[in-house]
Design a protein around this motif. Structure first.
Motif, mmCIF file in Angstrom:
data_model
loop_
_atom_site.group_PDB
_atom_site.id
_atom_site.type_symbol
_atom_site.label_atom_id
_atom_site.label_comp_id
_atom_site.label_asym_id
_atom_site.label_seq_id
_atom_site.Cartn_x
_atom_site.Cartn_y
_atom_site.Cartn_z
ATOM 1 N N GLY A 204 0.806 -1.213 0.000
ATOM 2 C CA GLY A 204 0.000 0.000 0.000
ATOM 3 C C GLY A 204 0.839 1.261 0.000
ATOM 4 O O GLY A 204 2.065 1.223 -0.107
ATOM 5 N N ALA A 205 0.164 2.384 0.147
ATOM 6 C CA ALA A 205 0.782 3.696 -0.055
ATOM 7 C C ALA A 205 1.621 4.153 1.131
ATOM 8 O O ALA A 205 1.391 3.742 2.270
ATOM 9 N N PRO A 206 2.597 5.029 0.878
ATOM 10 C CA PRO A 206 3.381 5.627 1.964
ATOM 11 C C PRO A 206 2.540 6.640 2.734
ATOM 12 O O PRO A 206 1.433 6.998 2.313
ATOM 13 N N PRO A 207 3.035 7.132 3.874
ATOM 14 C CA PRO A 207 2.270 8.095 4.672
ATOM 15 C C PRO A 207 2.159 9.446 3.977
ATOM 16 O O PRO A 207 2.975 9.790 3.114
ATOM 17 N N THR A 208 1.164 10.200 4.364
ATOM 18 C CA THR A 208 0.947 11.538 3.818
ATOM 19 C C THR A 208 1.057 12.555 4.954
ATOM 20 O O THR A 208 0.975 12.192 6.127
ATOM 21 N N PRO A 209 1.240 13.851 4.634
ATOM 22 C CA PRO A 209 1.320 14.868 5.695
ATOM 23 C C PRO A 209 0.037 14.927 6.517
ATOM 24 O O PRO A 209 -1.065 14.757 5.997
ATOM 25 N N LEU A 210 0.176 15.186 7.792
ATOM 26 C CA LEU A 210 -0.967 15.254 8.702
ATOM 27 C C LEU A 210 -1.859 16.429 8.328
ATOM 28 O O LEU A 210 -1.401 17.572 8.235
ATOM 29 N N ASP A 211 -3.139 16.164 8.103
ATOM 30 C CA ASP A 211 -4.059 17.227 7.696
ATOM 31 C C ASP A 211 -5.365 17.213 8.478
ATOM 32 O O ASP A 211 -6.363 17.806 8.056
ATOM 33 N N LYS A 254 -14.452 2.948 16.096
ATOM 34 C CA LYS A 254 -15.078 2.850 14.788
ATOM 35 C C LYS A 254 -14.049 2.790 13.661
ATOM 36 O O LYS A 254 -14.421 2.646 12.497
ATOM 37 N N LEU A 255 -12.778 2.927 13.994
ATOM 38 C CA LEU A 255 -11.719 2.855 12.993
ATOM 39 C C LEU A 255 -10.413 2.534 13.698
ATOM 40 O O LEU A 255 -10.296 2.627 14.919
ATOM 41 N N TRP A 256 -9.412 2.142 12.907
ATOM 42 C CA TRP A 256 -8.067 1.944 13.428
ATOM 43 C C TRP A 256 -7.431 3.310 13.672
ATOM 44 O O TRP A 256 -7.742 4.279 12.973
ATOM 45 N N GLY A 257 -6.534 3.392 14.641
ATOM 46 C CA GLY A 257 -5.859 4.652 14.924
ATOM 47 C C GLY A 257 -5.197 5.206 13.670
ATOM 48 O O GLY A 257 -4.315 4.572 13.077
ATOM 49 N N ALA A 258 -5.625 6.392 13.246
ATOM 50 C CA ALA A 258 -5.142 6.957 11.979
ATOM 51 C C ALA A 258 -3.736 7.534 12.080
ATOM 52 O O ALA A 258 -3.185 7.970 11.067
ATOM 53 N N TRP A 259 -3.137 7.510 13.268
ATOM 54 C CA TRP A 259 -1.757 7.999 13.396
ATOM 55 C C TRP A 259 -0.832 7.290 12.421
ATOM 56 O O TRP A 259 0.151 7.852 11.957
ATOM 57 N N ARG A 260 -1.142 6.060 12.085
ATOM 58 C CA ARG A 260 -0.244 5.263 11.226
ATOM 59 C C ARG A 260 -0.192 5.774 9.794
ATOM 60 O O ARG A 260 0.728 5.436 9.048
ATOM 61 N N TRP A 261 -1.153 6.566 9.374
ATOM 62 C CA TRP A 261 -1.209 6.987 7.966
ATOM 63 C C TRP A 261 -0.495 8.313 7.712
ATOM 64 O O TRP A 261 -0.438 8.753 6.567
ATOM 65 N N PHE A 269 1.111 2.644 5.005
ATOM 66 C CA PHE A 269 1.007 1.233 4.631
ATOM 67 C C PHE A 269 2.386 0.626 4.406
ATOM 68 O O PHE A 269 2.569 -0.576 4.561
ATOM 69 N N THR A 270 3.367 1.463 4.034
ATOM 70 C CA THR A 270 4.720 0.963 3.793
ATOM 71 C C THR A 270 5.213 0.157 4.976
ATOM 72 O O THR A 270 5.848 -0.889 4.808
ATOM 73 N N ALA A 271 4.921 0.630 6.191
ATOM 74 C CA ALA A 271 5.339 -0.099 7.391
ATOM 75 C C ALA A 271 4.208 -0.937 7.964
ATOM 76 O O ALA A 271 4.446 -2.043 8.455
ATOM 77 N N ASP A 272 2.980 -0.438 7.906
ATOM 78 C CA ASP A 272 1.864 -1.147 8.530
ATOM 79 C C ASP A 272 1.682 -2.528 7.916
ATOM 80 O O ASP A 272 1.503 -3.517 8.619
ATOM 81 N N TRP A 273 1.720 -2.605 6.590
ATOM 82 C CA TRP A 273 1.649 -3.895 5.902
ATOM 83 C C TRP A 273 3.011 -4.375 5.422
ATOM 84 O O TRP A 273 3.217 -5.571 5.213
ATOM 85 N N GLY A 274 3.956 -3.458 5.255
ATOM 86 C CA GLY A 274 5.311 -3.887 4.904
ATOM 87 C C GLY A 274 5.913 -4.749 5.992
ATOM 88 O O GLY A 274 6.681 -5.677 5.722
#
Length: 468
Positions: A204-211, A254-261, A269-274
């Motif tokens: 999956g995709a790498p992380p994006t800037p916190l928004d 209701k969702l997984w902790g979004a800190w990982r994204w 996802f690079t690390a979460d699923w990598g």
């Protein structure tokens, strides 16, 4: 001795004596679980740090391991500690054990207890290093969720401290304990598909800037403590980072902790699923404890995929392993005599006779966004009723507990978790630098690449008084 030092010493003595005293209250002479008698000498007493939905899932898996007792839990969200305590006490009562599970906000206080043999670290990734290091220094064995670390330097120091203190550390890359992945590794290493040239590993995709917009911190959450060593001023509270729950009435996240994204708080996802798929790929080609030598980001000089090159000549790309399912996480090994595909619950080979029928499983189905949403909602409902699991991990937990007893290396030791975490960091570094990164896995060096040495994913300055 100063008054402050005397006070700290007295406090430590009190906590230690209190912890020893708890043994008489919480431990029975023996347990009988499913007809198997567990002697006191074989019992393992654990504390849990990080009590979100992954921590709850992990406890459910640990609870199936004979001879385990839970004495304490810790989280910066008081509602989550209360939820966890109630769940543990319900389980203890069902096993005929005195229902006691003490709650903590600061994990350091829990680590001072002498009656705890091991801890699970299931915090956000940026806390993994400090919690694991401090647990090892306190004489505890550790089950730490994947990815092992947030940065490369953290992974290196975690390995050193674990070994210096002769601690058992199991990384929560539970696919290592899954039969389909073990068989895929076995087939690759046995040369069943010949010499491996390519690996497709979809994560999956790498992380994006916190928004996320800033919101008010709820009274039950110590967000400053949640931040810990993170020093980026752009980080602020939003419920997606720390998904809220309710205890009365019970309501799960209701969702997984979004800190990982987000880059500021996680590795995407690079690390979460990598940490799962890159991990299995490296195991199969003999790169445990080692890693890639060149990492080329997607888009560089027309590069179609994030690419990892190994000194053996193997090339691993972050791309779909199934042509008709571009988003499905899994791995495809391509050799000069055939191929192997593997994902959770699925194993296939160009020579079908090599795959035992019980491991073949079903080929993943391509779901629409609506189907994915419905599946997630059904899983959440099942978990709310106490059944179902996002990740079946019981064999992995049992392997850890067995290692705690035997003092033998677990199936996913810290050195392996470190090499996988470093590979994930390297992928994100190359992506953010928008150019190739060269890495010497033997010396763990970037050579003369100053940009890489100074990158936040090699190491960042911890906030305030926090030190690695």
């Amino acid at each position: 001795m100063s008054q402050k030092e005397s006070s700290q010493l007295n406090r430590r003595k009190f906590l230690g004596l209190s912890a020893l005293g708890l043994t008489g209250l919480t431990v029975l002479p023996s347990w009988v679980i499913d007809g198997v008698k567990i002697a006191p000498s074989d019992r393992v007493t654990m504390g849990f740090i990080g009590l979100g939905q992954q921590g709850m899932n992990d406890f459910a898996s640990f609870a199936s391991v004979p001879g385990l007792q839970v004495a304490a839990c810790c989280d910066v969200d008081t509602m989550k500690t209360e939820r966890f305590k109630r769940k543990v006490q319900e389980w203890q009562e069902s096993k005929g054990v005195a229902a006691r599970c003490d709650k903590y906000e600061r994990y350091e206080e829990m680590l001072e207890r002498k009656d705890i043999d091991a801890v699970e670290v299931c915090s956000p990734d940026h806390w993994h290093a400090l919690m694991t290091i401090h647990a090892c220094q306190a004489g505890k064995d550790v089950y730490v969720q994947k990815p092992l670390s947030f940065t490369i330097t953290e992974a290196q120091k975690m390995v050193r401290v674990a070994n210096d203190n002769k601690r058992i550390v199991q990384v929560g890359s539970q696919q290592r304990s899954s039969a389909e992945f073990q068989k895929a590794i076995e087939l690759v290493q046995a040369g069943a598909i010949g010499h491996i040239d390519k690996i497709y590993a979809k994560v999956g995709a790498p992380p994006t800037p916190l928004d996320l917009p800033e919101q008010a911190v709820p009274g039950n959450l110590n967000f400053n403590l949640w931040m810990g060593p993170l020093n980026d001023p752009k980080i602020h509270y939003h419920p997606d980072l720390c998904p809220p729950i309710s205890v009365d009435p019970p309501e799960r996240e209701k969702l997984w902790g979004a800190w990982r994204w987000y880059r500021e708080t996680g590795n995407g996802f690079t690390a979460d699923w990598g940490a799962h798929m890159f991990d299995i790929a490296q195991a199969a080609i003999g790169m445990d404890g080692s890693g890639p030598s060149e990492i080329i980001p997607k888009g560089y000089n027309g590069q179609e995929y994030l690419t990892f090159k190994y000194q053996s000549g193997v090339v691993m790309t972050e791309q779909a392993y199934l042509e008709d399912m571009p988003d499905a996480q899994g791995i495809k090994f391509i050799g000069d005599k055939g191929w192997i595909e593997v994902a959770r619950g699925y194993l296939a080979c160009s020579d079908s006779s090599l795959v035992p029928e019980k491991l073949a499983g079903r080929r993943p189905k391509n779901l629409t966004p609506e189907e994915r949403k419905k599946m997630y909602e059904e899983m959440m409902k099942a978990q709310a009723k106490g059944g179902g699991s996002f990740e079946i991990s019981s064999p992995h937990m049992e392997n850890f507990i067995d290692s705690v007893r035997s003092r033998q290396k677990p199936i996913a030791p810290i050195e392996v978790g470190a090499s996988t975490a470093i590979a994930c960091c390297l992928g994100n570094m190359a992506t953010e630098l928008e150019r190739p990164v060269n890495w010497n896995p033997a010396t763990q060096s970037f050579g003369e690449d100053k940009e890489a040495w100074n990158h936040r994913l090699y190491h960042y300055k911890y906030r305030g008084s926090y030190k690695l």
